[in-house]
Design an enzyme around this catalytic site. Structure first.
Site, short mmCIF file in Angstrom:
data_model
loop_
_atom_site.label_atom_id
_atom_site.label_comp_id
_atom_site.label_asym_id
_atom_site.label_seq_id
_atom_site.Cartn_x
_atom_site.Cartn_y
_atom_site.Cartn_z
N ARG A 40 43.68 3.57 16.16
CA ARG A 40 42.75 2.61 16.77
C ARG A 40 43.22 1.20 16.44
O ARG A 40 43.77 0.95 15.36
CB ARG A 40 41.33 2.81 16.23
CG ARG A 40 40.63 4.05 16.77
CD ARG A 40 40.27 3.92 18.24
NE ARG A 40 39.53 5.08 18.74
CZ ARG A 40 40.08 6.13 19.35
NH1 ARG A 40 41.40 6.19 19.54
NH2 ARG A 40 39.33 7.12 19.78
N HIS A 61 47.42 2.61 25.42
CA HIS A 61 46.55 3.69 24.92
C HIS A 61 46.80 5.00 25.67
O HIS A 61 45.88 5.58 26.26
CB HIS A 61 45.07 3.28 25.01
CG HIS A 61 44.19 4.05 24.08
ND1 HIS A 61 43.13 3.51 23.40
CD2 HIS A 61 44.20 5.37 23.71
CE1 HIS A 61 42.53 4.44 22.67
NE2 HIS A 61 43.17 5.59 22.84
P1 NAP Z 1 41.25 14.72 12.33
O1 NAP Z 1 41.73 16.09 12.60
O2 NAP Z 1 39.84 14.50 11.99
O3 NAP Z 1 42.17 14.17 11.11
C1 NAP Z 1 41.89 12.99 10.45
C2 NAP Z 1 42.78 12.87 9.22
O4 NAP Z 1 42.58 11.58 8.61
C3 NAP Z 1 42.45 13.91 8.15
O5 NAP Z 1 43.64 14.37 7.55
C4 NAP Z 1 41.64 13.11 7.11
O6 NAP Z 1 41.76 13.57 5.79
C5 NAP Z 1 42.32 11.76 7.23
N1 NAP Z 1 41.42 10.69 6.74
C6 NAP Z 1 40.24 10.29 7.26
N2 NAP Z 1 39.71 9.30 6.49
C7 NAP Z 1 40.58 9.09 5.47
C8 NAP Z 1 40.60 8.23 4.36
N3 NAP Z 1 39.60 7.36 4.12
N4 NAP Z 1 41.65 8.31 3.51
C9 NAP Z 1 42.65 9.17 3.74
N5 NAP Z 1 42.70 10.03 4.78
C10 NAP Z 1 41.68 9.98 5.62
O7 NAP Z 1 41.60 13.74 13.52
P2 NAP Z 1 42.72 13.92 14.66
O8 NAP Z 1 42.27 14.87 15.68
O9 NAP Z 1 44.02 14.16 13.98
O10 NAP Z 1 42.70 12.45 15.31
C11 NAP Z 1 42.98 11.30 14.55
C12 NAP Z 1 42.72 10.03 15.34
O11 NAP Z 1 43.71 9.81 16.33
C13 NAP Z 1 41.42 9.99 16.15
O12 NAP Z 1 40.31 9.71 15.34
C14 NAP Z 1 41.69 8.89 17.15
O13 NAP Z 1 41.24 7.64 16.64
C15 NAP Z 1 43.22 8.87 17.27
N6 NAP Z 1 43.66 9.27 18.63
C16 NAP Z 1 44.37 8.38 19.38
C17 NAP Z 1 44.83 8.76 20.63
C18 NAP Z 1 45.69 7.85 21.47
O14 NAP Z 1 45.94 8.16 22.62
N7 NAP Z 1 46.17 6.76 20.94
C19 NAP Z 1 44.56 10.04 21.11
C20 NAP Z 1 43.84 10.91 20.32
C21 NAP Z 1 43.40 10.53 19.07
P3 NAP Z 1 41.09 14.99 5.36
O15 NAP Z 1 41.84 16.04 6.15
O16 NAP Z 1 41.35 15.12 3.92
O17 NAP Z 1 39.65 14.91 5.74
C1 GLV Z 2 41.78 8.85 22.27
O1 GLV Z 2 42.00 7.76 21.87
C2 GLV Z 2 41.07 9.85 21.55
O2 GLV Z 2 40.45 9.54 20.52
O3 GLV Z 2 41.10 11.01 22.00
#
Ligand code: NAP
Ligand code: GLV
Length: 312
Positions: free
Chosen positions: A227, A275
């Site tokens: 983000r 994005h």
């Molecule tokens: P997820 O499965 O919830 O994974 C989040 C990871 O971040 C987990 O490993 C978590 O640790 C870690 N985390 C959260 N807070 C933390 C902190 N304070 N300190 C250290 N580690 C922390 O999420 P995801 O599905 O991988 O997605 C991640 C993010 O990608 C989304 O929230 C979104 O903002 C972004 N995204 C962007 C796009 C794009 O097109 N640019 C698309 C999709 C997603 P734990 O495992 O220990 O809880």
């Molecule tokens: C895109 O940014 C998502 O969070 O899936």
């Protein structure tokens, strides 16, 4: 089954057709600005992407709110104004492989010096550049969740040393794992390419800042696919100008679309994408949400329920 639906960018027809094929019993109602609780149809579930709060506030009828993306920051910012129903985020749904493609491409482009060769080619310059040493080219992933792990897996195929940082300690084969505030400095000090794929929470906002950039080795590269609010924008510009950060690829911004006058557009060492690192895919998302609704209807637990306290 009545589903209240809102997504500002997507086409109603595609969703209607997709749900009709998989969940013929579902009737989608496309919420429109100005509709109030009083004049809106009752609903069993809501499916949303960045909705205005007026769509959800006071709705006690919905049994779950499905977020059409992985990140739920645009929903959780409404705090207690949200209905009490569980919020369910997309769990990969085809985004993992896209993230892996995006980050692997960017790491390879920088590691193999394609950005430098492109610059040379613009000047008709034929010159072999010194290759980087892969052993000193560790890729550090902030966030070892669904998407971070998929990125790690892809990079391992190219023998990059991979490190990951998360909230709770992980054990991922072949990945050097670090956790929590106490593990951050060591993680950063050995990271040559920093990839941010964290959820946006009060703890992670502004993490990509001067203090943390200073802990990276000289010449480090940044990839932000999480983000825009993770990044302190002036700090990045200053660190690129000083040479401490070699460059960055940014897919997300505080203000999207990135305003035309934003200084990032003028910095040749910053690559900008709109994005698109991992797009929400219609078929995969419909299949996942339909499967979860069916499980909820049977009274079974589902994956991807957001912890509102934690913020992801
Ligand atoms: P997820 O499965 O919830 O994974 C989040 C990871 O971040 C987990 O490993 C978590 O640790 C870690 N985390 C959260 N807070 C933390 C902190 N304070 N300190 C250290 N580690 C922390 O999420 P995801 O599905 O991988 O997605 C991640 C993010 O990608 C989304 O929230 C979104 O903002 C972004 N995204 C962007 C796009 C794009 O097109 N640019 C698309 C999709 C997603 P734990 O495992 O220990 O809880
Ligand atoms: C895109 O940014 C998502 O969070 O899936």
């Amino acid at each position: 089954m009545r589903i209240l639906f809102y997504s500002p960018d997507s086409e109603a027809e595609i969703w209607t057709k997709g749900f009709a094929e998989i969940m013929p019993e579902a009737h989608l109602h496309f919420w429109k600005e100005g509709e109030t609780l009083e004049n809106s149809e009752p609903a069993d579930y809501a499916i949303v992407w960045r909705p205005p709060i007026s769509m959800l506030q006071g709705r006690t009828d919905v049994r779950a709110i499905f977020n059409l993306g992985a990140g739920v920051d645009a929903l959780l910012k409404y705090g207690d104004s949200l209905p009490p129903a569980p919020i369910v985020r997309l769990d990969d749904a085809g985004m993992g492989v896209q993230m892996a493609e995006f980050v692997t491409h960017t790491v390879l482009r920088h590691y193999r010096r394609f950005d430098d060769y492109e610059e040379q080619a613009r000047n008709s310059q034929w010159q072999v550049l010194k290759p980087y040493d892969k052993a000193n080219f560790a890729v550090g992933i902030l966030g070892l969740g669904v998407l971070g792990r998929r990125i790690a897996q892809a990079l391992q195929h190219f023998d990059f040393p991979v490190r990951g940082w998360s909230h709770t300690m992980k054990d991922v084969p072949g990945v050097s794992c670090f956790a929590g505030k106490e593990g951050l400095d060591e993680f950063l000090s050995g990271t040559r390419v920093l990839v941010c794929v964290l959820p946006l929470t009060s703890e992670t906002s502004n993490m990509l800042c001067r203090a943390n950039f200073s802990k990276l080795p000289e010449g480090a590269y940044l990839i932000n696919v999480a983000r825009g609010a993770h990044l302190a924008e002036p700090d990045l510009l200053a660190m690129i100008k000083s040479g401490h950060i070699a460059g960055a690829t940014l897919d997300v911004f505080r203000n999207e679309p990135l305003p035309k006058q934003h200084p990032f557009w003028q910095e040749p060492r910053i690559t900008i994408t709109p994005h698109i690192a991992a797009l929400t895919l219609y078929n995969e998302s419909i299949r996942q949400i339909a499967g979860k609704i069916a499980a909820l209807e049977r009274g079974e637990p589902i994956a991807g329920v957001v912890d509102r306290e934690r913020g992801y």
